[in-house]
Design a protein around this motif. Sequence first.
Motif, PDB file in Angstrom:
ATOM      1  N   SER A  70       0.825  -1.206   0.000  1.00  0.00           N
ATOM      2  CA  SER A  70       0.000   0.000   0.000  1.00  0.00           C
ATOM      3  C   SER A  70       0.861   1.259   0.000  1.00  0.00           C
ATOM      4  O   SER A  70       0.520   2.252  -0.651  1.00  0.00           O
ATOM      5  N   THR A  71       1.986   1.204   0.706  1.00  0.00           N
ATOM      6  CA  THR A  71       2.898   2.357   0.708  1.00  0.00           C
ATOM      7  C   THR A  71       3.443   2.618  -0.684  1.00  0.00           C
ATOM      8  O   THR A  71       3.507   3.774  -1.135  1.00  0.00           O
ATOM      9  N   ALA A  72       3.826   1.549  -1.368  1.00  0.00           N
ATOM     10  CA  ALA A  72       4.340   1.706  -2.730  1.00  0.00           C
ATOM     11  C   ALA A  72       3.278   2.299  -3.658  1.00  0.00           C
ATOM     12  O   ALA A  72       3.580   3.145  -4.517  1.00  0.00           O
ATOM     13  N   LEU A  73       2.026   1.899  -3.478  1.00  0.00           N
ATOM     14  CA  LEU A  73       0.948   2.429  -4.311  1.00  0.00           C
ATOM     15  C   LEU A  73       0.732   3.921  -4.046  1.00  0.00           C
ATOM     16  O   LEU A  73       0.505   4.706  -4.978  1.00  0.00           O
ATOM     17  N   LEU A  74       0.817   4.320  -2.775  1.00  0.00           N
ATOM     18  CA  LEU A  74       0.630   5.738  -2.459  1.00  0.00           C
ATOM     19  C   LEU A  74       1.788   6.580  -2.987  1.00  0.00           C
ATOM     20  O   LEU A  74       1.591   7.709  -3.453  1.00  0.00           O
ATOM     21  N   LEU A 188       3.638   7.896   5.932  1.00  0.00           N
ATOM     22  CA  LEU A 188       4.984   7.428   6.260  1.00  0.00           C
ATOM     23  C   LEU A 188       5.275   7.611   7.751  1.00  0.00           C
ATOM     24  O   LEU A 188       5.908   6.746   8.384  1.00  0.00           O
ATOM     25  N   VAL A 189       4.806   8.717   8.326  1.00  0.00           N
ATOM     26  CA  VAL A 189       4.983   8.933   9.767  1.00  0.00           C
ATOM     27  C   VAL A 189       4.199   7.887  10.557  1.00  0.00           C
ATOM     28  O   VAL A 189       4.718   7.295  11.527  1.00  0.00           O
ATOM     29  N   LEU A 190       2.951   7.625  10.147  1.00  0.00           N
ATOM     30  CA  LEU A 190       2.132   6.631  10.848  1.00  0.00           C
ATOM     31  C   LEU A 190       2.725   5.231  10.715  1.00  0.00           C
ATOM     32  O   LEU A 190       2.742   4.448  11.680  1.00  0.00           O
ATOM     33  N   PHE A 191       3.213   4.907   9.537  1.00  0.00           N
ATOM     34  CA  PHE A 191       3.808   3.598   9.302  1.00  0.00           C
ATOM     35  C   PHE A 191       5.021   3.397  10.201  1.00  0.00           C
ATOM     36  O   PHE A 191       5.195   2.345  10.833  1.00  0.00           O
ATOM     37  N   ALA A 192       5.870   4.419  10.276  1.00  0.00           N
ATOM     38  CA  ALA A 192       7.040   4.332  11.148  1.00  0.00           C
ATOM     39  C   ALA A 192       6.619   4.247  12.612  1.00  0.00           C
ATOM     40  O   ALA A 192       7.207   3.495  13.407  1.00  0.00           O
TER      41      ALA A 192
END
Length: 209
Positions: A70-74, A188-192
Amino acid sequence: MISGAALSIRGPGRGRGRARDPHASAAGIGLWVFMGVVTALFSLFIVAYVMRMSGGDAMTIALPWQLWLSTALLVAGSVALQRASGAPRGPGPVRARRLLLAGGLFALGFLAVQLWAWQALLSAQVMPAGNPAGSFFYLLTAMHGLHLMGGLVGWAWTAHAAWSDPARSAWRIALCARYWHFMLAVWLVLFALLGWVTPEVARFICGTS
């Protein structure tokens, strides 16, 4: 990034001129204000997460691999919209339409994969209640998803306005790209946060270790 206040177009019966859309500047300011409010909201969620994870009952959860997809898609959607914002003055309107469409489709893919990640966690018996890390995972990803869905409404309006003449709507595409960059930064902040702020790290931050 294209300025939201000015746009070069051809004037009627004349050569190249400068035209200023009266809505562009106001829309740009409004978007900055909105992003400031959203930043404050997520900042409060982040503080609450760190404080809750410093408790003695907090445990980490294994994040599903779907989050990387999902990160790659965003990221891809953000790149596509950034390139679309420059396409009307460069490669042309056809490329701008394709990139604009791709940006929205990548965002829809992001939301679909996020739901897939939810299903994976639920299958692993990670429920919204019972574990602070699990509860905040569903809360934070849901809040981010809702804001991205709101962005898709703006994207659809932008695509409708820009489809016939992307050059005239370049400022709208630029604002759409700006919001996508913002949503990517928040994610990205939430993922980290979800992946690397363990109870030990949270206790160190809160000074309770």
